[in-house]
Design an enzyme around this catalytic site. Structure first.
Site, PDB file in Angstrom:
ATOM      1  N   HIS B  78      11.618  -7.566  14.914  1.00 12.86           N
ATOM      2  CA  HIS B  78      11.583  -6.137  14.570  1.00 12.86           C
ATOM      3  C   HIS B  78      11.085  -5.980  13.128  1.00 12.86           C
ATOM      4  O   HIS B  78      10.177  -5.192  12.855  1.00 12.86           O
ATOM      5  CB  HIS B  78      12.968  -5.515  14.733  1.00 12.86           C
ATOM      6  N   ASP B 107     -19.490   5.155   3.271  1.00 13.92           N
ATOM      7  CA  ASP B 107     -18.674   4.244   4.078  1.00 13.92           C
ATOM      8  C   ASP B 107     -17.922   3.326   3.133  1.00 13.92           C
ATOM      9  O   ASP B 107     -17.983   3.501   1.914  1.00 13.92           O
ATOM     10  CB  ASP B 107     -19.557   3.415   5.035  1.00 13.92           C
ATOM     11  N   TRP B 143      13.543 -11.797   9.000  1.00 18.32           N
ATOM     12  CA  TRP B 143      12.141 -11.580   8.606  1.00 18.32           C
ATOM     13  C   TRP B 143      11.845 -12.241   7.272  1.00 18.32           C
ATOM     14  O   TRP B 143      10.695 -12.461   6.928  1.00 18.32           O
ATOM     15  CB  TRP B 143      11.800 -10.097   8.576  1.00 18.32           C
ATOM     16  N   SER B 171      -6.117 -10.679   6.556  1.00 17.70           N
ATOM     17  CA  SER B 171      -6.561  -9.329   6.891  1.00 17.70           C
ATOM     18  C   SER B 171      -6.242  -8.356   5.762  1.00 17.70           C
ATOM     19  O   SER B 171      -7.100  -7.578   5.343  1.00 17.70           O
ATOM     20  CB  SER B 171      -5.899  -8.896   8.193  1.00 17.70           C
ATOM     21  N   SER B 172      -5.007  -8.418   5.232  1.00 14.15           N
ATOM     22  CA  SER B 172      -4.648  -7.466   4.175  1.00 14.15           C
ATOM     23  C   SER B 172      -5.441  -7.713   2.908  1.00 14.15           C
ATOM     24  O   SER B 172      -5.822  -6.763   2.226  1.00 14.15           O
ATOM     25  CB  SER B 172      -3.166  -7.561   3.799  1.00 14.15           C
ATOM     26  N   HIS B 255       8.936  -8.450  -3.378  1.00 13.07           N
ATOM     27  CA  HIS B 255       9.182  -7.179  -4.047  1.00 13.07           C
ATOM     28  C   HIS B 255       7.937  -6.335  -4.222  1.00 13.07           C
ATOM     29  O   HIS B 255       7.957  -5.153  -3.897  1.00 13.07           O
ATOM     30  CB  HIS B 255       9.997  -7.306  -5.327  1.00 13.07           C
ATOM     31  N   GLU B 257       5.629  -6.351  -2.228  1.00 12.33           N
ATOM     32  CA  GLU B 257       5.395  -5.917  -0.856  1.00 12.33           C
ATOM     33  C   GLU B 257       6.068  -4.568  -0.562  1.00 12.33           C
ATOM     34  O   GLU B 257       5.490  -3.715   0.097  1.00 12.33           O
ATOM     35  CB  GLU B 257       5.899  -6.987   0.123  1.00 12.33           C
ATOM     36  N   TYR B 259       6.558  -2.182  -2.536  1.00 16.30           N
ATOM     37  CA  TYR B 259       5.778  -1.104  -3.151  1.00 16.30           C
ATOM     38  C   TYR B 259       4.425  -0.961  -2.490  1.00 16.30           C
ATOM     39  O   TYR B 259       3.841   0.127  -2.490  1.00 16.30           O
ATOM     40  CB  TYR B 259       5.678  -1.309  -4.664  1.00 16.30           C
ATOM     41  N   SER B 270       1.581  13.509  -2.305  1.00 19.06           N
ATOM     42  CA  SER B 270       0.965  14.238  -3.407  1.00 19.06           C
ATOM     43  C   SER B 270      -0.238  15.064  -2.955  1.00 19.06           C
ATOM     44  O   SER B 270      -0.764  15.862  -3.726  1.00 19.06           O
ATOM     45  CB  SER B 270       0.520  13.263  -4.509  1.00 19.06           C
ATOM     46  N   HIS B 304      16.358  -9.623  -8.052  1.00 15.88           N
ATOM     47  CA  HIS B 304      17.494  -8.755  -7.709  1.00 15.88           C
ATOM     48  C   HIS B 304      17.843  -8.868  -6.219  1.00 15.88           C
ATOM     49  O   HIS B 304      18.842  -8.333  -5.787  1.00 15.88           O
ATOM     50  CB  HIS B 304      17.264  -7.299  -8.131  1.00 15.88           C
ATOM     51  N   HIS B 305      16.980  -9.553  -5.454  1.00 18.51           N
ATOM     52  CA  HIS B 305      17.332  -9.844  -4.059  1.00 18.51           C
ATOM     53  C   HIS B 305      18.222 -11.082  -3.968  1.00 18.51           C
ATOM     54  O   HIS B 305      18.641 -11.460  -2.883  1.00 18.51           O
ATOM     55  CB  HIS B 305      16.069 -10.085  -3.225  1.00 18.51           C
ATOM     56  N   THR B 330       9.665   6.361 -10.847  1.00 23.71           N
ATOM     57  CA  THR B 330       9.889   6.963  -9.530  1.00 23.71           C
ATOM     58  C   THR B 330      10.471   8.365  -9.694  1.00 23.71           C
ATOM     59  O   THR B 330      10.088   9.308  -8.992  1.00 23.71           O
ATOM     60  CB  THR B 330      10.837   6.089  -8.689  1.00 23.71           C
ATOM     61  N   LYS B 333       7.854  10.871 -10.462  1.00 27.11           N
ATOM     62  CA  LYS B 333       7.147  11.333  -9.265  1.00 27.11           C
ATOM     63  C   LYS B 333       7.947  12.404  -8.526  1.00 27.11           C
ATOM     64  O   LYS B 333       7.407  13.456  -8.171  1.00 27.11           O
ATOM     65  CB  LYS B 333       6.888  10.157  -8.330  1.00 27.11           C
ATOM     66  N   ARG B 452      25.059  -7.651   8.040  1.00 29.46           N
ATOM     67  CA  ARG B 452      23.841  -7.407   8.802  1.00 29.46           C
ATOM     68  C   ARG B 452      23.506  -8.647   9.630  1.00 29.46           C
ATOM     69  O   ARG B 452      24.065  -9.717   9.407  1.00 29.46           O
ATOM     70  CB  ARG B 452      22.683  -7.048   7.872  1.00 29.46           C
TER      71      ARG B 452
END
Lengths: 174, 539
Positions: B78, B107, B143, B171-172, B255, B257, B259, B270, B304-305, B330, B333, B452
């Site tokens: 998932h 293009d 994951w 790809s990314s 991390h 990732e 963002y 926006s 921090h993880h 943040t 924003k 979890r």
């Protein structure tokens, strides 16, 4: 139409080079991490010391060192510390030992990995002699006593009263 | 390569090819954008189906529906499918569709690479999903695939997972290179960097995050691969490696990732809020700088993880304060969006409803993130459902919300049709109620200590889990209505005007609806760029 701005070759080199550089950076993190652990004691990494140097000794300060032992699954060696704990004075060298008995009928090769808690103490915990510096060979049925000699440097943070040293034995194939 | 680009455009007077091969061979940014969006939508449904299995198992205490190992596969797949298959490709799809139109380019800069970076994805997805049918089953280590669970103790199918991650990363990275090249080189000559709409800005910055972070992930899985098959010991303590180092490398990618998955969302919001508030975007340049600041900070907060991995107090303090710092840009924003609405003439069409609820719900997710960033609190919350609630508030009601908002907002531009507004409103209220029934109780479960990734739980957690599961089934069903609205809109929708929202600003609205297959053969003029700026109040 198409490309509106002059595109220099260096633009593409940078754009393709950056991901490649970052891929290599991931590998560079491996030695960087080791160095960082050694300097800071991150992750409980202990340090080495090459000779018995004379530290300034504060006889009034006592630190309790606890010894722990563990083995990974599939490592049929009985492994335990000879002393469960010791009161030590920072700056003085002490010796103790761990005992290992190979209970299987086969020769076993192992590598012990040390760790010190709390991590703030790790950088000041230094070993002159340790069975973890090399891999160990255990003959079938043999019992061995493996010495360690260590010192806690006097620079260790004042608030630390207890330090734990633990070893975990891993099996090596050769 | 620059000459290739020109050659690829020589055929621009033709329309699309006929038949299925059009989609295989296409180098058109609009076609590829659609492919990305449909692919990510299908992956969203697959990942959503996995989530339904998870919530069905957690409906009641005890093991009823699936066995625990399969449950672990479900949570793992998932996460992987949603992150790498749904959210990221959806944003690349939006970027493909919108960026060339927004910067007045004909293009993408590298159209053939664009085709390639899309067509890698279905194969990567298929390889990842095929592990379900292999001995040992699909990845079941979460994951985040921490070593040694994913190296020493994982089934052989893990090598397929590693290869799939390599392909997804390729790809990314190619997508990111393409977007950087397009924005920097193909922008209309009269468009300065600070004229660019925010979606373009946020995607440009996201691209830099992608080329910085994805190769590190590739490095991590390559180390896993060699640890598993070629006798290295990067993460194996017996050979001098360290499993904790895996976490450092993983989160150094991980991390940025998160963002990567939220900055383009900020861009989308926006665009939508100024349109329906009928005011220029408040604080445009502070938005740009805040985005860049978030991107920079995202690289220096990864640990921090890992507050519970045995870190010196100095390290915990540093990572805690650095994490808190992200709340500043943040916050800039969020206040800018609110200030944009201040004294605006607001109307509440469907895209605006999604955008408004994004601001509200994403901020809840941001606050729970702040709570998790506090070391002593995190020691309590770590690996509980509080974390699950947190990242679903930022990823579902954040990233996914903005994607749905974008789909409704640009739907007329893409298809030339209007969707059914009243059905879309029903869908919105259905979604927002059910998503909160689904995720809000998970905060309480986490605070009470429910871990979890575990298929069973103590009786004390039963009620909130049942509420959460009911919300999950309702939210899952909302996607049936969503699919209907999209397909009904494409087939039976009323023709849309070129500018279907009266105050919408942006070069894409100067094109027809649907946008012509080849647009901006001639770059837009300075006057057009100024008139279509969403952040200056030129009438």
């Amino acid at each position: 139409m198409g490309v509106n701005r002059e595109v220099k070759r260096s633009f593409w080199v940078k754009l393709v080079g950056a991901p490649i550089a970052m891929f290599l950076f991931a590998y560079a993190l491996v030695p960087l991490y080791d160095v960082l652990c050694e300097i800071t004691g991150f992750n409980g990494t202990t340090g080495k010391i090459d000779q018995e140097s004379n530290f300034v000794v504060d006889e009034n300060r006592k630190v309790n060192v606890n010894f722990f032992a563990a083995t990974m699954p599939g490592f049929p060696v009985q492994f335990y510390p000879k002393d469960v704990s010791m009161d030590v004075v920072p700056g003085k060298f002490y010796s103790t030992s761990y005992i290992a008995k190979n209970n299987s009928g086969k020769e076993i090769i192992g590598q012990a990995v040390p760790s010190v808690a709390p991590t703030d103490a790790a950088a000041n915990f230094r070993k002159l002699e340790c069975f973890c510096f090399n891999k160990q060979v255990f003959k079938p049925g043999e019992e061995v006593e493996m010495p360690i000699r260590f010192v806690i440097e006097p620079g260790m943070d004042e608030h630390i009263k207890d330090v734990s040293l633990s070893y975990n034995f891993f099996k090596l194939e050769s | 390569m620059a000459t290739d680009t020109i050659a690829a455009h020589d055929d621009h007077h033709h329309g699309p090819e006929k038949g299925l091969l059009r989609w295989v061979k296409t180098t058109n940014h609009k076609d590829i954008g659609s492919l990305y969006l449909w692919f990510s939508f299908m992956m969203l449904l697959v990942g959503g189906a996995f989530a339904m299995v998870i919530r069905a198992e957690l409906f009641m205490p005890g093991i009823q529906v699936v066995d625990p190992h399969f449950f672990n596969s479900m949570t793992t797949m998932h996460g992987l499918i949603m992150v790498f298959g749904a959210i990221m490709p959806a944003f690349v799809g939006l970027g493909n569709w919108l960026i060339p139109m927004m910067v007045g380019a004909p293009d993408m800069a590298l159209p053939r690479m664009n085709n390639w970076s899309f067509w890698i994805l279905p194969f990567a997805g298929a390889i990842l999903l095929s592990t379900f049918f292999m001995e040992g089953g699909a990845p079941a280590f979460g994951w985040t695939f921490y070593a040694p669970l994913s190296t020493t103790f994982a089934p052989d199918s893990t090598d397929f997972f590693i290869f799939a991650v390599h392909l997804l990363g390729f790809s990314s990275i190619m997508g990111a290179i393409n977007i950087i090249a397009t924005v920097l080189n193909m922008r209309a000559p009269d468009m300065k960097l600070m004229d660019m709409p925010l979606f373009v800005w946020t995607w440009l910055i996201t691209s830099f995050l992608l080329i910085g972070a994805m190769p590190v992930l590739a490095g991590a899985v390559t180390m896993m691969l060699t640890d598993r098959n070629f006798g290295t010991s990067f993460f194996d303590a017996a050979g001098g490696g360290d499993p904790v180092m895996f976490q450092h490398i993983f989160w150094f990618f991980g991390h940025p990732e998160v963002y990567i998955m939220i900055l383009p969302a900020f861009g989308v919001i926006s665009h939508i809020i100024p349109t329906f508030a009928r005011k220029p975007l408040f604080g445009y340049s502070s938005m740009v700088y805040a985005t860049a600041a978030i991107a920079f900070l995202s690289y220096i907060v990864w640990a921090h993880h890992m507050f519970l991995t045995g870190m010196p107090v100095a390290g915990q303090l540093y990572f805690m304060y650095a994490t808190m710092l992200i709340a500043v840009p943040t916050g800039v924003k969020v206040f800018n969006w609110v200030a944009t609405m201040w004294k605006g003439s607001m109307t509440f069409e469907t895209p605006m409803l999604w955008a408004l609820s994004f601001v509200f719900l994403f901020t809840i997710g941001g606050f729970s993130g702040l709570m998790l960033g506090i070391v002593p609190a995190d020691i309590q919350y770590h690996d509980t459902y509080f974390v699950v609630a947190h990242f679903h508030y930022v990823l579902v009601t954040g990233a996914l919300w903005s994607i749905i908002a974008a789909v409704f907002y640009w739907f007329p531009k893409w298809t030339g049709k209007m969707y059914n507004e009243s059905l879309a409103k029903i869908h919105f209220w259905w979604s927002i109620i059910s998503v909160n029934i689904l995720f809000f109780p998970q905060h309480f479960l986490g605070l009470a200590g429910m871990p979890r990734r575990i298929p069973d739980y103590n009786l004390q957690f039963a009620d909130f889990n049942m509420i959460s599961s009911i919300g999950a089934f309702m939210f899952g069903a909302s996607f049936i209505l969503f699919t209907y609205i999209i397909i009904d809109g494409i087939r039976n929708g009323k023709p849309a005007k070129a500018r279907p929202w009266e105050s919408a600003k942006g070069l894409e609205w100067t094109l027809g609806s649907p946008a012509e297959y080849h647009s901006f053969d001639k770059a837009p003029s300075r006057k057009a760029i100024e008139q279509e700026s969403q952040h200056t109040s030129v009438a």
